[in-house]
Motif scaffolding. Structure first.
Motif, PDB file in Angstrom:
ATOM      1  N   TYR A  36       0.845  -1.179   0.000  1.00 23.94           N
ATOM      2  CA  TYR A  36       0.000   0.000   0.000  1.00 23.94           C
ATOM      3  C   TYR A  36       0.885   1.235   0.000  1.00 23.94           C
ATOM      4  O   TYR A  36       2.007   1.217   0.519  1.00 23.94           O
ATOM      5  CB  TYR A  36      -0.870   0.040   1.264  1.00 23.94           C
ATOM      6  CG  TYR A  36      -2.107  -0.818   1.239  1.00 23.94           C
ATOM      7  CD1 TYR A  36      -2.049  -2.176   1.538  1.00 23.94           C
ATOM      8  CD2 TYR A  36      -3.351  -0.268   0.936  1.00 23.94           C
ATOM      9  CE1 TYR A  36      -3.199  -2.960   1.537  1.00 23.94           C
ATOM     10  CE2 TYR A  36      -4.508  -1.043   0.933  1.00 23.94           C
ATOM     11  CZ  TYR A  36      -4.411  -2.382   1.227  1.00 23.94           C
ATOM     12  OH  TYR A  36      -5.555  -3.154   1.223  1.00 23.94           O
ATOM     13  N   ASN A 100      -9.775 -11.522   6.233  1.00 28.57           N
ATOM     14  CA  ASN A 100      -9.450 -10.259   5.559  1.00 28.57           C
ATOM     15  C   ASN A 100      -8.673  -9.285   6.438  1.00 28.57           C
ATOM     16  O   ASN A 100      -8.478  -8.136   6.074  1.00 28.57           O
ATOM     17  CB  ASN A 100     -10.703  -9.570   5.013  1.00 28.57           C
ATOM     18  CG  ASN A 100     -10.521  -9.112   3.583  1.00 28.57           C
ATOM     19  OD1 ASN A 100     -10.115  -9.874   2.734  1.00 28.57           O
ATOM     20  ND2 ASN A 100     -10.778  -7.847   3.328  1.00 28.57           N
TER      21      ASN A 100
ATOM     22  N   ASN B  31     -17.116  -5.810   6.043  1.00 28.28           N
ATOM     23  CA  ASN B  31     -15.975  -5.686   6.960  1.00 28.28           C
ATOM     24  C   ASN B  31     -15.572  -4.233   7.147  1.00 28.28           C
ATOM     25  O   ASN B  31     -15.470  -3.478   6.175  1.00 28.28           O
ATOM     26  CB  ASN B  31     -14.763  -6.436   6.397  1.00 28.28           C
ATOM     27  CG  ASN B  31     -14.951  -7.941   6.365  1.00 28.28           C
ATOM     28  OD1 ASN B  31     -15.969  -8.458   6.812  1.00 28.28           O
ATOM     29  ND2 ASN B  31     -13.959  -8.635   5.859  1.00 28.28           N
ATOM     30  N   SER B  94     -13.980  -3.312   3.652  1.00 30.44           N
ATOM     31  CA  SER B  94     -13.756  -4.272   2.561  1.00 30.44           C
ATOM     32  C   SER B  94     -14.916  -5.255   2.495  1.00 30.44           C
ATOM     33  O   SER B  94     -15.684  -5.401   3.442  1.00 30.44           O
ATOM     34  CB  SER B  94     -12.449  -5.047   2.783  1.00 30.44           C
ATOM     35  OG  SER B  94     -12.599  -5.996   3.816  1.00 30.44           O
ATOM     36  N   LEU B  95     -15.008  -5.912   1.356  1.00 31.12           N
ATOM     37  CA  LEU B  95     -15.874  -7.078   1.265  1.00 31.12           C
ATOM     38  C   LEU B  95     -15.205  -8.220   2.017  1.00 31.12           C
ATOM     39  O   LEU B  95     -13.980  -8.249   2.143  1.00 31.12           O
ATOM     40  CB  LEU B  95     -16.085  -7.467  -0.195  1.00 31.12           C
ATOM     41  CG  LEU B  95     -16.954  -6.509  -1.009  1.00 31.12           C
ATOM     42  CD1 LEU B  95     -16.845  -6.841  -2.495  1.00 31.12           C
ATOM     43  CD2 LEU B  95     -18.398  -6.582  -0.546  1.00 31.12           C
ATOM     44  N   PRO B  97     -13.748 -12.110   2.542  1.00 31.54           N
ATOM     45  CA  PRO B  97     -13.087 -13.019   1.608  1.00 31.54           C
ATOM     46  C   PRO B  97     -14.104 -13.850   0.853  1.00 31.54           C
ATOM     47  O   PRO B  97     -15.142 -14.226   1.391  1.00 31.54           O
ATOM     48  CB  PRO B  97     -12.225 -13.898   2.507  1.00 31.54           C
ATOM     49  CG  PRO B  97     -12.068 -13.140   3.756  1.00 31.54           C
ATOM     50  CD  PRO B  97     -13.304 -12.303   3.912  1.00 31.54           C
ATOM     51  N   LYS B 104     -11.548 -14.656  -4.717  1.00 33.82           N
ATOM     52  CA  LYS B 104     -10.492 -13.941  -4.015  1.00 33.82           C
ATOM     53  C   LYS B 104     -10.433 -14.372  -2.557  1.00 33.82           C
ATOM     54  O   LYS B 104     -11.422 -14.263  -1.836  1.00 33.82           O
ATOM     55  CB  LYS B 104     -10.759 -12.441  -4.071  1.00 33.82           C
ATOM     56  CG  LYS B 104     -10.589 -11.830  -5.450  1.00 33.82           C
ATOM     57  CD  LYS B 104     -10.716 -10.321  -5.377  1.00 33.82           C
ATOM     58  CE  LYS B 104     -10.524  -9.704  -6.750  1.00 33.82           C
ATOM     59  NZ  LYS B 104     -10.647  -8.236  -6.689  1.00 33.82           N
ATOM     60  N   PRO B 105      -9.255 -14.834  -2.119  1.00 36.72           N
ATOM     61  CA  PRO B 105      -9.128 -15.189  -0.707  1.00 36.72           C
ATOM     62  C   PRO B 105      -9.045 -13.951   0.180  1.00 36.72           C
ATOM     63  O   PRO B 105      -9.223 -14.033   1.386  1.00 36.72           O
ATOM     64  CB  PRO B 105      -7.824 -15.977  -0.671  1.00 36.72           C
ATOM     65  CG  PRO B 105      -7.044 -15.469  -1.829  1.00 36.72           C
ATOM     66  CD  PRO B 105      -8.031 -15.112  -2.881  1.00 36.72           C
ATOM     67  N   TYR B 106      -8.716 -12.834  -0.397  1.00 42.14           N
ATOM     68  CA  TYR B 106      -8.669 -11.569   0.312  1.00 42.14           C
ATOM     69  C   TYR B 106      -9.240 -10.497  -0.587  1.00 42.14           C
ATOM     70  O   TYR B 106      -9.076 -10.546  -1.795  1.00 42.14           O
ATOM     71  CB  TYR B 106      -7.221 -11.179   0.676  1.00 42.14           C
ATOM     72  CG  TYR B 106      -6.871 -11.440   2.110  1.00 42.14           C
ATOM     73  CD1 TYR B 106      -6.624 -12.735   2.541  1.00 42.14           C
ATOM     74  CD2 TYR B 106      -6.796 -10.410   3.041  1.00 42.14           C
ATOM     75  CE1 TYR B 106      -6.318 -12.983   3.852  1.00 42.14           C
ATOM     76  CE2 TYR B 106      -6.480 -10.660   4.363  1.00 42.14           C
ATOM     77  CZ  TYR B 106      -6.242 -11.947   4.765  1.00 42.14           C
ATOM     78  OH  TYR B 106      -5.933 -12.218   6.074  1.00 42.14           O
ATOM     79  N   ASN B 107      -9.898  -9.536   0.015  1.00 37.48           N
ATOM     80  CA  ASN B 107     -10.371  -8.386  -0.746  1.00 37.48           C
ATOM     81  C   ASN B 107      -9.719  -7.112  -0.243  1.00 37.48           C
ATOM     82  O   ASN B 107      -9.447  -6.958   0.943  1.00 37.48           O
ATOM     83  CB  ASN B 107     -11.888  -8.281  -0.670  1.00 37.48           C
ATOM     84  CG  ASN B 107     -12.559  -9.270  -1.603  1.00 37.48           C
ATOM     85  OD1 ASN B 107     -12.289  -9.290  -2.806  1.00 37.48           O
ATOM     86  ND2 ASN B 107     -13.415 -10.115  -1.063  1.00 37.48           N
ATOM     87  N   GLU B 108      -9.518  -6.213  -1.167  1.00 33.53           N
ATOM     88  CA  GLU B 108      -8.817  -4.966  -0.870  1.00 33.53           C
ATOM     89  C   GLU B 108      -9.506  -4.196   0.234  1.00 33.53           C
ATOM     90  O   GLU B 108     -10.728  -4.091   0.272  1.00 33.53           O
ATOM     91  CB  GLU B 108      -8.761  -4.115  -2.135  1.00 33.53           C
ATOM     92  CG  GLU B 108      -8.119  -2.754  -1.956  1.00 33.53           C
ATOM     93  CD  GLU B 108      -8.139  -1.943  -3.230  1.00 33.53           C
ATOM     94  OE1 GLU B 108      -8.575  -2.482  -4.271  1.00 33.53           O
ATOM     95  OE2 GLU B 108      -7.720  -0.774  -3.188  1.00 33.53           O
ATOM     96  N   GLN B 109      -8.720  -3.656   1.142  1.00 33.59           N
ATOM     97  CA  GLN B 109      -9.246  -2.731   2.139  1.00 33.59           C
ATOM     98  C   GLN B 109      -9.161  -1.316   1.568  1.00 33.59           C
ATOM     99  O   GLN B 109      -8.115  -0.913   1.050  1.00 33.59           O
ATOM    100  CB  GLN B 109      -8.450  -2.829   3.437  1.00 33.59           C
ATOM    101  CG  GLN B 109      -8.670  -4.135   4.178  1.00 33.59           C
ATOM    102  CD  GLN B 109      -8.019  -4.151   5.551  1.00 33.59           C
ATOM    103  OE1 GLN B 109      -7.750  -3.106   6.136  1.00 33.59           O
ATOM    104  NE2 GLN B 109      -7.771  -5.339   6.078  1.00 33.59           N
TER     105      GLN B 109
END
Lengths: 114, 120
Positions: A36, A100, B31, B94-95, B97, B104-109
């Motif tokens: 980031y 997440n 999230n 974020s959405l 996972p 997507k195992p992770y979603n952007e924050q």
């Protein structure tokens, strides 16, 4: 527990020069890795991410990063730095089942000399 | 564009005051996160909410509480502000996972601009 190390607190480069920012992680399995950027007075913006597959990932603004499992590293690179790249850069790691959540490094402050 | 807004950019409070930091996102994200950012320490997670009325402690929850009554709003509360809580506070959303494309195992924050809190 996972952790992230950014060994360089400050880096100064000349405009047009190449850039490499270092990031090392500690985790028992393959992590999810992120870079980031935080420009002055702004929130953080995602540059790029690695989940799996090709270990060289391309991001926005001409940045790329390479995942090296053997070195537990995910270094950020740019071939030619622009003055507008001056900012603070954060490496972050997520783990499977982590919901997440991210663990961030301490950041590297980039200064660009004209 | 995703927008995460924080109620104040700068805030000055006195020791012992109760402080509310508000965060609102407009993308219907489940999230939401609260971090504090300090020089040399990076971002540290205070609290995390994975849905309305759901919360989970992060790495440094002491001295803080949170409230999530509506999906779009996540509040950070300093029950009795102290000088060591002087910091930059960042909110993110974020959405969860697995959504946003399913693979997507992770979603952007997505981050707000931050609130710089000074406690005197």
């Amino acid at each position: 527990a996972q952790s992230v190390t950014q060994p360089d607190i400050h880096i100064t480069v000349s405009e047009g020069a190449s850039l490499e920012l270092r990031c090392n992680y500690s985790y028992g399995a393959t992590p999810y890795l992120f870079w980031y950027v935080q420009s002055p007075g702004q929130g953080l913006q995602l540059l790029l991410k690695y989940f799996s597959g090709d270990t060289l990932v391309q991001g926005i603004k001409g940045f790329e990063a390479e995942f090296k499992r053997s070195q537990s590293s995910f270094n950020l690179r740019k071939p030619s730095v622009h003055w507008s790249d001056a900012a603070e850069y954060f490496c972050a790691v997520g783990v499977r089942g982590g919901g997440n959540k991210l663990t961030f490094g301490t950041g590297t402050q980039l200064k660009v000399e004209l | 564009d995703v927008k995460v807004t924080q109620s104040s950019r700068y805030l000055v409070k006195r020791t012992g005051e109760k402080v509310f930091l508000e965060c609102v996102q407009d993308m219907d994200h489940e999230n939401m996160f609260w971090y504090r950012q300090d020089p040399g320490l990076g971002l540290r997670l205070i609290y995390f909410s994975y849905d309305v009325k759901m919360k989970e402690k992060g790495d440094i929850p002491e001295g803080y509480s949170v409230s999530r009554e509506k999906k779009e709003r996540f509040s950070l509360i300093l029950e009795s502000a102290s000088t060591n809580q002087t910091s930059m506070y960042l909110c993110a959303s974020s959405l969860p996972p697995g959504l946003a494309g399913g693979s997507k195992p992770y979603n952007e924050q997505f981050f707000g601009p931050g609130t710089r809190l000074t406690v005197l």
